[in-house]
Enzyme design. Structure first.
Site, short mmCIF file in Angstrom:
data_model
loop_
_atom_site.label_atom_id
_atom_site.label_comp_id
_atom_site.label_asym_id
_atom_site.label_seq_id
_atom_site.Cartn_x
_atom_site.Cartn_y
_atom_site.Cartn_z
N HIS A 114 0.82 -1.21 0.00
CA HIS A 114 0.00 0.00 0.00
C HIS A 114 0.85 1.26 0.00
O HIS A 114 0.33 2.35 -0.22
CB HIS A 114 -0.91 -0.01 1.23
CG HIS A 114 -2.27 0.55 0.98
ND1 HIS A 114 -2.86 0.61 -0.28
CD2 HIS A 114 -3.20 1.08 1.84
CE1 HIS A 114 -4.06 1.14 -0.18
NE2 HIS A 114 -4.29 1.45 1.08
N ASN A 161 -6.55 7.09 3.87
CA ASN A 161 -7.95 7.46 3.59
C ASN A 161 -8.23 8.95 3.72
O ASN A 161 -9.31 9.40 3.32
CB ASN A 161 -8.89 6.68 4.52
CG ASN A 161 -8.87 5.19 4.24
OD1 ASN A 161 -8.17 4.73 3.35
ND2 ASN A 161 -9.64 4.43 5.01
N ASP A 186 -0.68 2.72 -5.42
CA ASP A 186 -0.73 1.28 -5.69
C ASP A 186 -2.05 0.90 -6.35
O ASP A 186 -3.08 1.52 -6.11
CB ASP A 186 -0.58 0.50 -4.39
CG ASP A 186 -1.64 0.86 -3.36
OD1 ASP A 186 -1.67 2.03 -2.92
OD2 ASP A 186 -2.47 0.00 -3.02
N ASN A 207 -9.08 4.32 -1.75
CA ASN A 207 -9.59 5.32 -0.81
C ASN A 207 -8.74 6.59 -0.77
O ASN A 207 -9.27 7.68 -0.52
CB ASN A 207 -9.70 4.72 0.59
CG ASN A 207 -10.85 3.74 0.71
OD1 ASN A 207 -11.87 3.87 0.02
ND2 ASN A 207 -10.70 2.75 1.58
#
Length: 290
Positions: A114, A161, A186, A207
């Protein structure tokens, strides 16, 4: 045209002076014998500022063009130095690019799938000698150049997020056009270690991108560099998969991807989006990755 004036633009005059090209007698003013020192100044200026002179040519009068040639006296030299300053001031400063890598702050997220956006920014910063030690707008932040092109690098520290809080603040503060905001992140749907450079698009379920689009008031018209992390094996939860670190073999593959990403960013800033996208998205490049 008044007697003695030169029927050339300022741009052509500086170019010809720098190149040492003689003027035909019928075009040369009586004070054509410019000094060696100014010829050197004009030559250096021409090499550095060719594009800038072209941009401001229309704003310089034919009288100014003659002054570029009439440099025999010291007072004339001073006037012409002021003219070069005038040209420089009229040249618009380039708008810096903002390149943002997405990820999560904290050691436990380092080198996870991530966080490949963070890793790409680190690779660019190291390659271009840009310090990322500044904290500004809820991000690790750095400024530098690629060639003569200015850029800003950012790694939002808001957690993935809420990335838009940081990116939106940077864009607003520096008044960066959205077309010059490149977001690196990613992508589960892209094969591992492959890149895609796109001029715009949706969030694709990411997100961090969703947050950025929200803070851009719904606009999706900004470029993005997607880095493939592949799909989770078997029935593994994607949430757990994206937080897994890379193994040694995967990291070696990614290092090649980061080198390609650095070249893509250099091409983007120096030659434009289209050339960079052609390089990144070309079949030849994809074949190299297997």
């Amino acid at each position: 045209m008044p007697r003695g004036m030169v029927p050339f633009s300022a741009t052509s005059v500086v170019g010809l002076v720098a190149a040492g090209v003689p003027f035909p007698p019928r075009y040369a003013p009586s004070c054509f014998s410019y000094s060696y020192s100014f010829k050197t100044i004009a030559s250096n200026y021409w090499r550095r500022r060719n594009a800038g002179l072209m941009a401001v040519e229309s704003s310089i009068s034919s009288f100014d063009a003659q002054r570029l040639l009439c440099t025999a006296s010291s007072s004339s030299m001073t006037a012409d130095s002021e003219l070069l300053v005038k040209i420089e001031e009229k040249k618009p400063k380039p708008q810096p690019w903002l390149i943002v890598g997405l990820g999560n702050p904290g050691k436990k997220y380092n080198s996870t799938r991530h966080n490949v956006g963070f890793s790409m920014i680190d690779a660019i910063a190291e390659a271009e000698g840009i310090s990322m030690s500044t904290i500004a707008h809820k991000a690790l932040f750095g400024k530098g150049f690629i060639g003569d092109a200015p850029l800003m690098l950012a790694k939002p520290q808001t957690f993935m997020n809420a990335s838009g809080q940081s990116v939106g603040a940077i864009v607003s503060y520096y008044k960066v056009p959205l077309k010059q905001v490149l977001v690196v992140f990613d992508d589960l749907d892209l094969p591992f270690a492959k890149l895609r450079l796109l001029p715009k698009g949706g969030h694709g379920g990411h997100n961090g991108m969703r947050s950025i689009i929200d803070h851009f008031k719904g606009s999706r018209d900004f470029p993005r560099l997607r880095i493939g992390i592949g799909r989770p094996p078997g029935k593994m939860d994607p949430v757990n998969f994206v937080l897994r670190p890379f193994n040694k073999h995967e990291q070696e593959e990614l290092n090649f991807t980061f080198e390609t990403g650095i070249r893509a960013v250099r091409t983007l800033l120096l030659d434009g989006f289209d050339k960079s996208a052609t390089y990144v998205n070309s079949a030849k490049y994809l074949e190299q990755l297997g």
